[in-house]
Design an enzyme around this catalytic site. Sequence first.
Site, mmCIF file in Angstrom:
data_model
loop_
_atom_site.group_PDB
_atom_site.id
_atom_site.type_symbol
_atom_site.label_atom_id
_atom_site.label_comp_id
_atom_site.label_asym_id
_atom_site.label_seq_id
_atom_site.Cartn_x
_atom_site.Cartn_y
_atom_site.Cartn_z
ATOM 1 N N SER A 1 0.837 -1.199 0.000
ATOM 2 C CA SER A 1 0.000 0.000 0.000
ATOM 3 C C SER A 1 0.878 1.256 0.000
ATOM 4 C CB SER A 1 -0.948 -0.063 1.202
ATOM 5 O OG SER A 1 -1.957 0.901 1.108
ATOM 6 N N ASP B 1 -8.671 -5.154 -5.585
ATOM 7 C CA ASP B 1 -8.173 -4.362 -4.457
ATOM 8 C C ASP B 1 -9.022 -3.099 -4.320
ATOM 9 O OD1 ASP B 1 -6.722 -2.601 -2.767
ATOM 10 O OD2 ASP B 1 -4.834 -3.554 -3.317
ATOM 11 N N HIS C 1 -6.982 -6.236 -0.237
ATOM 12 C CA HIS C 1 -5.984 -5.173 -0.348
ATOM 13 C C HIS C 1 -4.613 -5.751 -0.019
ATOM 14 C CE1 HIS C 1 -4.026 -1.369 -0.245
ATOM 15 N NE2 HIS C 1 -3.977 -1.251 1.061
#
Length: 532
Positions: free
Chosen positions: A238, A466, A493
């Site tokens: 991320s 995602d 995710h």
Amino acid sequence: MTFSRRAVSAAVLAGALMIPTALPASADPGTAGPGIVSPSVPGLNPFFTQQLEWGPCAEFARTDADRAAYADPRYDCAYLDVPLDYGDPGASTARIAMLRQKALDPSARIGSLFVDPGGPGGSGVAFLPSLAGVIGDGEVAQRFDLIGFDPRGVGVSEPAIDCSTTEEVDAERVDLDLDTSPEGVAQTEAEFQEFADRCAERVGLDVLENVGTRDVARDLRIAHQVVGDEKLTYVGYSYGTSIGAEFAEQFPTDVRALVLDGAVDPALGPVESRTTQARGFQRAFDNFAAFCVTQADCPLGTDVAAASAAVQELLTPLIEAPVPTADPARTLGYNDAITGLIQALYAESLWPPLLDGLTEVTRGDGTTLLILADIYYDRAPDGSYGNLLEAFPVISCMDGDRLTDRAVAREINATNLELAPFLDAGFGSSDVLELCSFWPVPPTSEPGPVQAPGLPTVLVASSTGDPATPYEDGVSLARQMSARLLTVDNDSHTVVLQGANACADETATRYLVDLTLPPADLTCAREAAQPR
């Protein structure tokens, strides 16, 4: 769990939906890159030659869960000293917390693998034991020292970003900020100004000026050299992809291997950068709704197309009448209900508890959704909070542009409501400015495409479903970095090295261990979601 989120109320979520920080574009690598963070620069040599004092991790623990995890003798901890201000390295010092699991096969050790879970604001120290537990005794654990680190200002690194008391965080969670009238906008912006002033007073302008991703990348260069690695081996999830890509820009020839999973696209324009997640989360909600309608007594009805309206019909009564929970001292209001919903959309494995939580609300019980919201807010059982949701806006404000045009703000808000109707509570669009518009110090980076000449080919992984960092962002980042793209058919995710997809795990392992990249355009097929 990885993070990509914004500390705002449910009302503002509809206008700026937890947008990850736009990736900073560094200055010319020949000047603002290696030339700044180098032992040859006056004042920096002591940082590169320091000896780390690895020892027990007890002082790094914040919660009982931390204490139990860190007590495992496999782990040891240390602080890395770095300059608070790289422009004046002889002045103040910051301390970067690191937790390590030594390579299980020292005779086959390649080096250290640094890991960041995302955020900005996620604690790599707290994340590493859970990741190591999933990796187990496989090749990655055999061949690398696994190191989770708390970026400057985050977690137990010092000085920490600590802008709010527990009571102030609790108050923010119940502050609805749903009024889109001029009076309501003014009130919300006054609260933003108050938060900015509080951070300046309690954290200090000198710290706020130096917590951006630009400086995190510089810290990593010191870190990998201090632990004895000529080049960096790194996995970033991320927002951690922003750290990795920033490092690649500043120090492209210092990279051994980068795995960037759940990529933030640094090349998006000012509107698209703030709306890209809305599409991703709506897609995740629709996928959840398709699952829900196959279950008996789905609280959203039987029509996926009507589920967005149905979830708001279920949750908007909580604006006026929060429902009780298993904790007699706490209720579930609208903000926490939406936050719990969003938390569950991060991973397909959380769909069953989300289903349970929504069903409970139909019975006047908010227990499960409040638990999910507490996870999002990094709330410990004793009621205390980590600094994840304080660090997020502070670091984000140092990395991005500043929104000052109210017409653009309204366009962003209206676009998000259109793209993510499951978050539309019916109050209309707003021209409220962002928190960063009131920030007391200027950004240290600006958004822009990655430019890293001399970078070896690295690996970008992107999941098709995602919600927080949509698949298209990974495609874009891979193109900018001339990286190899790994596509994973998955609705969560991030995915690699997490036991969620054997193909993705093996692909990342081969690259990290052997530097063997997957074939171009490799897609890993969907695998059944595992409980988290």
